[in-house]
Write an enzyme that holds these catalytic residues in place. Structure first.
Site, short mmCIF file in Angstrom:
data_model
loop_
_atom_site.label_atom_id
_atom_site.label_comp_id
_atom_site.label_asym_id
_atom_site.label_seq_id
_atom_site.Cartn_x
_atom_site.Cartn_y
_atom_site.Cartn_z
N PRO A 77 31.46 30.17 64.69
CA PRO A 77 30.01 30.31 65.19
C PRO A 77 29.63 31.59 65.92
CG PRO A 77 32.26 28.18 66.39
CD PRO A 77 32.18 29.58 65.01
N CYS A 78 28.04 31.43 65.58
CA CYS A 78 27.71 32.70 65.89
C CYS A 78 26.92 32.80 67.15
CB CYS A 78 26.98 33.07 64.56
SG CYS A 78 25.87 32.05 63.88
N GLN A 79 26.61 31.95 68.00
CA GLN A 79 25.62 32.19 68.81
C GLN A 79 25.94 33.04 70.28
OE1 GLN A 79 27.65 29.59 68.26
NE2 GLN A 79 26.12 27.44 68.07
N PHE A 81 26.51 35.73 68.94
CA PHE A 81 25.87 37.19 68.51
C PHE A 81 24.58 37.20 68.23
CE2 PHE A 81 30.60 37.37 66.82
CZ PHE A 81 31.04 37.80 68.03
#
Length: 375
Positions: A77-79, A81
């Site tokens: 999950p990238c939220q 960044f």
């Protein structure tokens, strides 16, 4: 046959790319029940585990795999960044980046590939990245983190992602960024991607009017052990799903109609697709745990409406027989969260070559299109 473990698998964009590169998705780990159910339907011979990786010991993943995998892939999950998110340094999901590398260090595949958002490379995130990579630096040759755009690999959407590739030089042939970048191909326009799809309707199912185009042939190849046979057979008979209508008021339709392709509608801030360019990045929205916010969908370049699930899937590079979810919300969320299978296939084919996989025998059944499609 080279086995692949797909972490944070979603509905299977990376898994499909791996299968088409001649690799075998053997285990997919995904927390979201809806995404994992879609993965299970589309990859019936892949073990799907519904797990929260933040609460699982790495050795437990190894026990699920059984034999040592050849390749581990995944997009944590990238939220935390992402440029479009809050970029919260304390977002607990940031720790899942480290978890990916912890699992790699524990199960010791021959190679790995991680993908994430370009914001991961910001100076403010260096601490997370360096800590994670250091977990495997003594075992693997690791290529410099690199930003690539799915559109440069034949996709119909602009979607920039960071990839980090590592490999065990004792058992894997040399992999270079140059080889990966050389796997590029011309981008696809929205017009090419959406060719032949019917207008939305109340039944969710429609008849393809035109399917014999290079892009449609590319995405609709069928691959051994991948796909729900019922959906594949319906496609071969000329039918597709994912066409459910989104209701707009007359006022909204008039605003959409007055918005030029390539421009943003001023009230809704929805972007209207340009037919002769790749689409902008499709957004996912949030799950129920984050407020169930639905991301803005682009406006179709001809019709005064937002795109259907099937149109979004075409843009992202999923085949017309790929099965998502009965609801538009979950389906669009899966598509927006996914890696483009076209991009994944191009990159993973380079890794498959280095792993010694005969990609010419990648179990593709061929360029299948509906038998009664009109050319």
């Amino acid at each position: 046959m080279a086995n692949v473990v797909d972490l944070f698998a979603g509905c299977g964009g990376l898994s499909l790319g791996a299968a088409r590169a001649g690799l075998h998705p053997s285990l997919a780990v995904e927390l979201d029940n809806h995404a994992s159910a879609a993965h299970s339907k589309n990859f019936p011979q892949c073990k799907t585990a519904v797990l929260d990786l933040s609460k699982v010991e790495s050795r437990d993943i190894g026990s699920l795999v059984g034999s040592k995998p050849d390749l581990v892939v995944g997009g944590p999950p990238c939220q935390g960044f992402s440029y479009i998110g809050k970029r919260d340094q304390n977002d607990p999901r940031n720790n899942l980046l480290d978890k990916f590398f912890e699992i790699v260090a524990d199960i010791k595949p021959r190679a790995f590939m991680m993908e994430n958002v370009p914001g991961l490379l910001d100076q403010s995130n260096q601490q997370f990245l360096e800590k994670a990579i250091n977990r495997v630096a003594d075992r693997y040759t690791i290529l410099a983190p690199t930003v690539l755009d799915a559109a440069d690999f034949g996709a119909a959407t602009r979607r920039k992602r960071v990839i980090i590739v590592g490999y065990d030089s004792a058992s894997v042939n040399r992999i270079s960024l140059e080889c990966i970048k050389n796997a590029c191909s011309p981008s696809t326009t929205v017009r090419e991607a959406l060719a032949g799809l019917p207008e939305p309707n109340s039944t969710d199912i429609g008849k393809l009017e035109l399917a014999d185009t290079p892009y449609v042939r590319l995405i609709n190849r069928t691959t051994e052990s991948v796909g729900c046979q019922e959906k594949i057979q319906a496609f071969l008979n000329g039918f597709v799903s994912g066409l459910e209508t989104t209701r707009h008021t007359d006022v909204v339709r008039e605003r959409f109609r007055g918005t030029l392709p390539g421009q943003t509608e001023q009230t809704s801030r929805f972007f209207r697709l340009h037919p002769d360019q790749p689409a902008r990045t499709l957004r996912a929205g949030t799950g129920a745990d984050r407020g169930s916010f639905q991301s803005a969908r682009p406006i179709h370049f001809l019709s005064p409406r937002v795109v259907t699930v099937r149109e979004a899937a075409r843009i992202q590079g999923f085949p017309d027989w790929f099965d998502f979810h009965p609801t538009k919300w979950h389906s669009h969320r899966m598509i927006g969260n996914s890696v483009s299978p076209i991009f994944a296939e191009a990159v993973l084919k380079v890794l498959a070559d280095a792993l010694g996989i005969n990609t010419e025998q990648s179990r593709l059944f061929g360029d299948q299109i509906p038998t009664d499609a009109v050319a």
